[in-house]
Write a protein that holds these residues in place. Structure first.
Motif, PDB file in Angstrom:
ATOM      1  N   THR A 192     -13.933  -9.611  -2.925  1.00  0.00           N
ATOM      2  CA  THR A 192     -15.009 -10.380  -2.316  1.00  0.00           C
ATOM      3  C   THR A 192     -16.308 -10.055  -3.045  1.00  0.00           C
ATOM      4  OG1 THR A 192     -15.687  -8.708  -0.689  1.00  0.00           O
ATOM      5  CG2 THR A 192     -13.821 -10.132  -0.096  1.00  0.00           C
ATOM      6  N   SER A 193     -17.403 -10.568  -2.532  1.00  0.00           N
ATOM      7  CA  SER A 193     -18.707 -10.314  -3.154  1.00  0.00           C
ATOM      8  C   SER A 193     -19.221  -8.902  -2.877  1.00  0.00           C
ATOM      9  CB  SER A 193     -19.730 -11.345  -2.654  1.00  0.00           C
ATOM     10  OG  SER A 193     -19.818 -11.318  -1.232  1.00  0.00           O
ATOM     11  N   ILE A 194     -18.538  -8.159  -2.008  1.00  0.00           N
ATOM     12  CA  ILE A 194     -18.922  -6.772  -1.723  1.00  0.00           C
ATOM     13  C   ILE A 194     -17.878  -5.849  -2.335  1.00  0.00           C
ATOM     14  CG2 ILE A 194     -19.306  -5.028   0.068  1.00  0.00           C
ATOM     15  CD1 ILE A 194     -20.291  -7.217   1.910  1.00  0.00           C
ATOM     16  N   PRO A 195     -18.267  -4.988  -3.302  1.00  0.00           N
ATOM     17  CA  PRO A 195     -17.303  -4.082  -3.920  1.00  0.00           C
ATOM     18  C   PRO A 195     -16.580  -3.231  -2.873  1.00  0.00           C
ATOM     19  CG  PRO A 195     -19.370  -4.070  -5.134  1.00  0.00           C
ATOM     20  CD  PRO A 195     -19.626  -4.855  -3.881  1.00  0.00           C
ATOM     21  N   GLY A 196     -15.279  -3.123  -3.033  1.00  0.00           N
ATOM     22  CA  GLY A 196     -14.478  -2.328  -2.107  1.00  0.00           C
ATOM     23  C   GLY A 196     -13.895  -3.127  -0.960  1.00  0.00           C
ATOM     24  N   ILE A 197     -14.311  -4.388  -0.818  1.00  0.00           N
ATOM     25  CA  ILE A 197     -13.750  -5.258   0.222  1.00  0.00           C
ATOM     26  C   ILE A 197     -12.980  -6.385  -0.451  1.00  0.00           C
ATOM     27  CG2 ILE A 197     -14.206  -6.754   2.189  1.00  0.00           C
ATOM     28  CD1 ILE A 197     -16.680  -5.196   2.810  1.00  0.00           C
ATOM     29  N   TYR A 198     -11.735  -6.536  -0.049  1.00  0.00           N
ATOM     30  CA  TYR A 198     -10.834  -7.538  -0.605  1.00  0.00           C
ATOM     31  C   TYR A 198     -10.404  -8.494   0.516  1.00  0.00           C
ATOM     32  CZ  TYR A 198     -10.647  -4.194  -4.441  1.00  0.00           C
ATOM     33  OH  TYR A 198     -11.000  -3.345  -5.472  1.00  0.00           O
ATOM     34  N   GLY A 248       0.824  -1.204   0.000  1.00  0.00           N
ATOM     35  CA  GLY A 248       0.000   0.000   0.000  1.00  0.00           C
ATOM     36  C   GLY A 248       0.854   1.247   0.000  1.00  0.00           C
ATOM     37  N   GLY A 249       1.934   1.210   0.775  1.00  0.00           N
ATOM     38  CA  GLY A 249       2.870   2.333   0.772  1.00  0.00           C
ATOM     39  C   GLY A 249       3.522   2.524  -0.588  1.00  0.00           C
ATOM     40  N   MET A 250       3.856   1.424  -1.240  1.00  0.00           N
ATOM     41  CA  MET A 250       4.441   1.498  -2.584  1.00  0.00           C
ATOM     42  C   MET A 250       3.506   2.193  -3.568  1.00  0.00           C
ATOM     43  SD  MET A 250       7.471  -0.310  -3.041  1.00  0.00           S
ATOM     44  CE  MET A 250       7.397  -1.256  -4.550  1.00  0.00           C
ATOM     45  N   ARG A 251       2.196   1.978  -3.384  1.00  0.00           N
ATOM     46  CA  ARG A 251       1.206   2.591  -4.274  1.00  0.00           C
ATOM     47  C   ARG A 251       0.711   3.928  -3.753  1.00  0.00           C
ATOM     48  NH1 ARG A 251      -0.784  -0.297  -8.537  1.00  0.00           N
ATOM     49  NH2 ARG A 251      -0.876   1.856  -9.286  1.00  0.00           N
ATOM     50  N   LYS A 252       1.409   4.496  -2.772  1.00  0.00           N
ATOM     51  CA  LYS A 252       1.078   5.820  -2.216  1.00  0.00           C
ATOM     52  C   LYS A 252      -0.339   5.866  -1.643  1.00  0.00           C
ATOM     53  CE  LYS A 252       5.044   7.552  -3.473  1.00  0.00           C
ATOM     54  NZ  LYS A 252       6.093   7.859  -2.471  1.00  0.00           N
ATOM     55  N   MET A 253      -0.749   4.777  -1.018  1.00  0.00           N
ATOM     56  CA  MET A 253      -2.055   4.715  -0.384  1.00  0.00           C
ATOM     57  C   MET A 253      -1.911   5.030   1.101  1.00  0.00           C
ATOM     58  SD  MET A 253      -3.461   1.238  -2.249  1.00  0.00           S
ATOM     59  CE  MET A 253      -5.197   1.384  -1.837  1.00  0.00           C
ATOM     60  N   LYS A 254      -2.951   5.619   1.639  1.00  0.00           N
ATOM     61  CA  LYS A 254      -2.994   5.918   3.066  1.00  0.00           C
ATOM     62  C   LYS A 254      -3.553   4.686   3.771  1.00  0.00           C
ATOM     63  CE  LYS A 254      -4.675   9.643   6.083  1.00  0.00           C
ATOM     64  NZ  LYS A 254      -5.529  10.852   6.104  1.00  0.00           N
ATOM     65  N   VAL A 255      -2.699   4.028   4.573  1.00  0.00           N
ATOM     66  CA  VAL A 255      -2.997   2.690   5.077  1.00  0.00           C
ATOM     67  C   VAL A 255      -3.187   2.688   6.587  1.00  0.00           C
ATOM     68  CG1 VAL A 255      -2.122   0.323   5.281  1.00  0.00           C
ATOM     69  CG2 VAL A 255      -1.664   1.644   3.198  1.00  0.00           C
ATOM     70  N   ALA A 294      -1.369 -10.580  -1.436  1.00  0.00           N
ATOM     71  CA  ALA A 294      -1.417  -9.230  -0.858  1.00  0.00           C
ATOM     72  C   ALA A 294      -1.216  -8.137  -1.913  1.00  0.00           C
ATOM     73  CB  ALA A 294      -0.385  -9.108   0.263  1.00  0.00           C
ATOM     74  N   PRO A 295      -0.153  -8.179  -2.730  1.00  0.00           N
ATOM     75  CA  PRO A 295      -0.006  -7.137  -3.752  1.00  0.00           C
ATOM     76  C   PRO A 295      -1.086  -7.194  -4.823  1.00  0.00           C
ATOM     77  CG  PRO A 295       1.750  -8.777  -3.939  1.00  0.00           C
ATOM     78  CD  PRO A 295       1.037  -9.049  -2.662  1.00  0.00           C
ATOM     79  N   THR A 296      -1.613  -8.401  -5.097  1.00  0.00           N
ATOM     80  CA  THR A 296      -2.729  -8.498  -6.048  1.00  0.00           C
ATOM     81  C   THR A 296      -3.924  -7.718  -5.519  1.00  0.00           C
ATOM     82  OG1 THR A 296      -2.008 -10.672  -6.826  1.00  0.00           O
ATOM     83  CG2 THR A 296      -4.308 -10.074  -7.225  1.00  0.00           C
ATOM     84  N   ALA A 297      -4.235  -7.904  -4.238  1.00  0.00           N
ATOM     85  CA  ALA A 297      -5.360  -7.192  -3.627  1.00  0.00           C
ATOM     86  C   ALA A 297      -5.114  -5.689  -3.593  1.00  0.00           C
ATOM     87  CB  ALA A 297      -5.596  -7.724  -2.210  1.00  0.00           C
ATOM     88  N   ILE A 298      -3.928  -5.281  -3.172  1.00  0.00           N
ATOM     89  CA  ILE A 298      -3.617  -3.849  -3.048  1.00  0.00           C
ATOM     90  C   ILE A 298      -3.667  -3.164  -4.406  1.00  0.00           C
ATOM     91  CG2 ILE A 298      -1.746  -2.223  -2.592  1.00  0.00           C
ATOM     92  CD1 ILE A 298      -3.100  -3.089  -0.049  1.00  0.00           C
ATOM     93  N   ASN A 299      -3.071  -3.763  -5.427  1.00  0.00           N
ATOM     94  CA  ASN A 299      -3.039  -3.125  -6.745  1.00  0.00           C
ATOM     95  C   ASN A 299      -4.420  -3.017  -7.358  1.00  0.00           C
ATOM     96  OD1 ASN A 299      -0.236  -2.525  -7.070  1.00  0.00           O
ATOM     97  ND2 ASN A 299       0.155  -4.722  -7.268  1.00  0.00           N
ATOM     98  N   ASN A 300      -5.259  -4.018  -7.136  1.00  0.00           N
ATOM     99  CA  ASN A 300      -6.626  -3.929  -7.651  1.00  0.00           C
ATOM    100  C   ASN A 300      -7.461  -2.948  -6.837  1.00  0.00           C
ATOM    101  OD1 ASN A 300      -7.243  -5.875  -9.999  1.00  0.00           O
ATOM    102  ND2 ASN A 300      -5.941  -7.100  -8.642  1.00  0.00           N
ATOM    103  N   ALA A 301      -7.188  -2.848  -5.537  1.00  0.00           N
ATOM    104  CA  ALA A 301      -7.873  -1.842  -4.722  1.00  0.00           C
ATOM    105  C   ALA A 301      -7.467  -0.441  -5.160  1.00  0.00           C
ATOM    106  CB  ALA A 301      -7.543  -2.054  -3.243  1.00  0.00           C
ATOM    107  N   LYS A 330      -7.905   5.643 -12.991  1.00  0.00           N
ATOM    108  CA  LYS A 330      -6.845   6.092 -13.899  1.00  0.00           C
ATOM    109  C   LYS A 330      -5.502   5.430 -13.590  1.00  0.00           C
ATOM    110  CE  LYS A 330      -8.888  10.673 -14.706  1.00  0.00           C
ATOM    111  NZ  LYS A 330      -8.677  12.139 -14.593  1.00  0.00           N
ATOM    112  N   SER A 331      -5.377   4.876 -12.391  1.00  0.00           N
ATOM    113  CA  SER A 331      -4.109   4.242 -12.019  1.00  0.00           C
ATOM    114  C   SER A 331      -4.027   2.850 -12.627  1.00  0.00           C
ATOM    115  CB  SER A 331      -3.980   4.166 -10.503  1.00  0.00           C
ATOM    116  OG  SER A 331      -4.942   3.275  -9.969  1.00  0.00           O
ATOM    117  N   LYS A 332      -2.808   2.386 -12.828  1.00  0.00           N
ATOM    118  CA  LYS A 332      -2.597   1.060 -13.406  1.00  0.00           C
ATOM    119  C   LYS A 332      -2.677  -0.011 -12.329  1.00  0.00           C
ATOM    120  CE  LYS A 332       0.435   2.686 -17.129  1.00  0.00           C
ATOM    121  NZ  LYS A 332       1.797   2.550 -17.731  1.00  0.00           N
ATOM    122  N   VAL A 333      -3.254  -1.146 -12.702  1.00  0.00           N
ATOM    123  CA  VAL A 333      -3.226  -2.289 -11.788  1.00  0.00           C
ATOM    124  C   VAL A 333      -1.796  -2.794 -11.647  1.00  0.00           C
ATOM    125  CG1 VAL A 333      -3.942  -4.683 -11.439  1.00  0.00           C
ATOM    126  CG2 VAL A 333      -5.593  -2.989 -12.268  1.00  0.00           C
TER     127      VAL A 333
END
Length: 329
Positions: free
Chosen positions: A274-280, A25-32, A302-309, A316-319
């Motif tokens: 998951t079956s609820i959008p926005g929850i991984y 998440g830090g790599m993708r500049k997300m506030k975690v 973990a990185p699969t979930a973070i990049n898709n989130a 506009k961001s890349k997966v």
């Protein structure tokens, strides 16, 4: 926590998968933010067996659980996450463009959620022998190994037939004066390679034997009475007994969120959605066809979930992100 401060992603579970997800998440500049019900990070590795070797993580022929956790914690702090320990999640619901997570200590606000809670809350499966609690209080009956020095030059019996039981027996081989591993069944559930190492070691193996009785005084066990299928008894002199019969687990309130589940696991797709959008979900809590529950697998999820989130929050961001070798140049 600032009131109504909204994070990009909140990771529920501070075990290995959650810690690596925090780094990504830090790599993708997300506030975690990380939430965990335990008083320290690391999950079962810290809580149950910090001094046990882990053998199935890439790049390490073997690594102590506590050392792996230490490295993961240092790595997880790359993006300066907010870490909230000893908070049990009770509910989560969407409120407009974000989720409100309720814990036993307050409210947390987040645009996305990543579940990395492993098997959820866990309690070791106890030895079902009368009055064994006396020996727990006397600290000679154990359900985990946190300090190998406790067993130095002692006679130790390990109960169980899985990988953790075998690993503990092998780690104690050159610490204790004598180690016995006793299993209730003919067939052990540990990996074949682990069993081969055990059989070539100094550890005495007894199976199939159940436990009939613990004998001792003032909380100090002195004798373990085993019994086979025919009712024959065998008495072992012992200073410590270590039980590894697995854990009783529960996802608690997460099971009430309306997520699509398979028993105690959350069903995800190839994006870890998951079956609820926005929850991984990632790690042992997540399931899909062919899933293998290993730490190494969680490190991939973990990185699969973070990049898709990240892409979910910012289309506009890349997966596919830059490689870490590019980021750290």
């Amino acid at each position: 926590m600032e009131e109504r401060e909204v994070f990009d992603i909140t990771i529920i579970g501070g075990g290995p998968t959650g810690l690596f997800a925090s780094f990504y998440g830090g790599m993708r500049k997300m506030k975690v933010k990380i939430l965990d019900s335990l008083p320290q990070l690391g999950g079962q590795l810290t809580e149950l067996y910090p001094d046990k070797f882990i053998y199935d993580v890439g790049g390490f022929s073997k690594v102590l659980a506590k050392d792996l956790v230490g490295n993961l914690v240092q790595q997880a702090k790359y993006g300066d996450p907010e870490i909230c320990l000893e908070e049990t999640v009770t509910a989560a619901e969407r409120n407009g463009d974000h989720f409100v997570i309720q814990t036993d200590k307050g409210l947390h606000y987040t645009k996305a959620i990543l579940l990395t809670a492993g098997v959820g809350a866990f309690q070791p499966r106890k030895l079902a022998v009368e009055s064994c609690e006396v020996f727990e209080e006397g600290k000679t009956l154990h359900y985990g190994v946190k300090d190998l020095a406790v067993f130095s030059d002692k006679k130790v019996v390990v109960l169980g037939g899985g990988d953790s039981a075998v690993d503990w027996a092998m780690m104690l081989e050159n610490v204790a004066s004598h180690v016995t591993l006793s299993h209730r069944r003919d067939k052990m559930t540990a990996h074949e390679a682990n069993i081969d190492v055990l059989m070539d070691s100094k550890v005495e193996v007894k199976k199939p034997y159940g436990v009939k009785e613990l004998v001792g005084e003032n909380g100090q066990v002195s004798e373990l009475v085993l019994i086979d299928k025919e009712g024959n008894e065998e008495r072992l002199d012992v200073d410590h007994v270590i039980v590894n019969y697995g854990n009783i687990t529960s996802l608690g309130a997460i099971k009430e969120w309306g997520l699509e589940m398979d028993k105690n696991s959350v069903i995800v797709n190839s994006k870890m959605e998951t079956s609820i959008p926005g929850i991984y979900a990632a790690g042992d809590i997540a399931t899909y066809e062919g899933k293998v529950k290993l730490i190494a697998v969680g490190f991939g999820e973990a990185p699969t979930a973070i990049n898709n989130a990240k892409s979910y929050l910012d289309p506009k961001s890349k997966v596919q992100p830059l490689h870490s070798t590019s980021v750290f140049k």
